[in-house]
Scaffold this active site. Structure first.
Site, mmCIF file in Angstrom:
data_model
loop_
_atom_site.group_PDB
_atom_site.id
_atom_site.type_symbol
_atom_site.label_atom_id
_atom_site.label_comp_id
_atom_site.label_asym_id
_atom_site.label_seq_id
_atom_site.Cartn_x
_atom_site.Cartn_y
_atom_site.Cartn_z
ATOM 1 C CG HIS A 178 5.401 5.129 -4.686
ATOM 2 N ND1 HIS A 178 6.072 4.482 -5.699
ATOM 3 C CD2 HIS A 178 5.772 4.505 -3.536
ATOM 4 C CE1 HIS A 178 6.823 3.533 -5.194
ATOM 5 N NE2 HIS A 178 6.660 3.506 -3.878
ATOM 6 C CG HIS A 181 3.370 0.746 -5.415
ATOM 7 N ND1 HIS A 181 3.470 1.821 -4.567
ATOM 8 C CD2 HIS A 181 3.921 -0.309 -4.760
ATOM 9 C CE1 HIS A 181 4.046 1.444 -3.438
ATOM 10 N NE2 HIS A 181 4.337 0.162 -3.526
ATOM 11 N N GLY A 188 0.804 -1.217 0.000
ATOM 12 C CA GLY A 188 0.000 0.000 0.000
ATOM 13 C C GLY A 188 0.835 1.265 0.000
#
Ligand code: PAF
Length: 289
Positions: free
Chosen positions: A34, A37, A31
């Protein structure tokens, strides 16, 4: 985009997608998404038609509980970014769903002896255990991991080979801020001053590139040069600056094959990692940041 937290639900959604002949792409994350990812999702979309992302802050891979407790989290923003970037399914399990009373750990020898494996005891066992479970739950055709966590990416490739997981591993590039700083969820913890100081990591790697392009092949000389530059940023601690073979991450005295120069250093309490891969293109050296 659907968000589900139960293993059975994920399995049934993916079964349906497979019945519709869709290839499943998978990007595991913790998680606080940014652009790094999102670039992995974009890479996955080149190869597959149904995108799955997991968001799970995997406690067992943290060797420092303060790092776990302060790991940045922002689910609302994650959902928004994932949806806008074409994720079809988010798997968001809790600790109980993933681990219940589990007793099994996946361990990989040798490839985890150096670099982060040497500095973060137990870290990679936690990573391989969760990634194995996620592969078994999601059963993707393709999974994408970032070059920034190079030891993770190379080791997972080996784990997949050793354990016969029917998944193709792709390594996505490092995504950098304009300044050169490699994107990472942990960058959020950097003060303005430390963020500026931390640019020495990228500068050090750039200097190594220059030396390599000028013909230098001695790892010690290259590492010393990187260290000199990194010290200018007053890091709170340097965990390592190492040159290793790409194939098995063992130390290299002379750069003469596909290799990695990797760095880990603390700026304040924030541990940053970065690296470059050294490749050869028609006999010429090429550094991939
Ligand atoms: O790279 C990460 O964010 C994590 O190590 C991963 C692969 C999601 C496993 O928890």
């Amino acid at each position: 985009m659907r968000v589900v937290s139960k293993i059975d639900e994920v399995r049934s959604i993916i079964e349906d997608a497979k019945k519709n002949n869709l290839l499943i792409g998978f990007v595991p994350t913790m998680g606080f998404l940014h652009k790094g990812h999102l670039s992995l999702v974009a890479e996955s979309k080149k190869h597959t038609q149904f995108q799955v992302m997991s968001i799970f802050v995997n406690k067992i891979q943290f060797n420092n509980m303060n790092d776990y407790n302060t790991y940045p989290r922002d689910l609302e923003n994650d959902f928004d970014l994932a949806e806008k970037n074409g994720v079809d399914l988010i798997f968001l399990p809790d600790d109980d769903e993933m681990y219940g009373n589990h007793l099994t750990t996946v361990h990989l020898d040798r490839l985890t002896d150096n670099l982060c494996g040497a500095c973060r005891p137990g870290h990679f066992d936690g990573v391989f255990t969760v990634v194995s479970k996620l592969f078994n739950i999601i059963q993707p055709h393709v999974a994408v991991f970032g070059q920034k966590d190079i030891q993770q990416a190379v080791s997972i490739q080996k784990m997949v080979y050793d354990l016969n997981f029917p998944v193709k591993i792709i390594m996505g590039p490092i995504i950098r801020e304009d300044s050169g700083l490699a994107m990472s969820s942990r960058n959020k913890h950097l003060s303005r001053e430390k963020r500026e100081d931390a640019l020495v990591i990228y500068k050090g790697l750039k200097r190594a590139e220059q030396l390599l392009l000028n013909g230098e092949r001695d790892s010690k000389i290259i590492i010393n040069e990187i260290e000199k530059i990194i010290l200018k940023g007053r890091p709170d601690k340097i965990d390592y600056i190492s040159a290793v073979r790409f194939s098995d991450l063992s130390f290299l005295d002379t750069i003469g094959e596909k290799a990695v120069i990797a760095v880990a250093a603390f700026f304040g309490d924030t541990r940053l990692i970065d690296n470059m891969v050294i490749e050869y293109e028609r006999g010429r050296i090429k550094c991939v940041f």
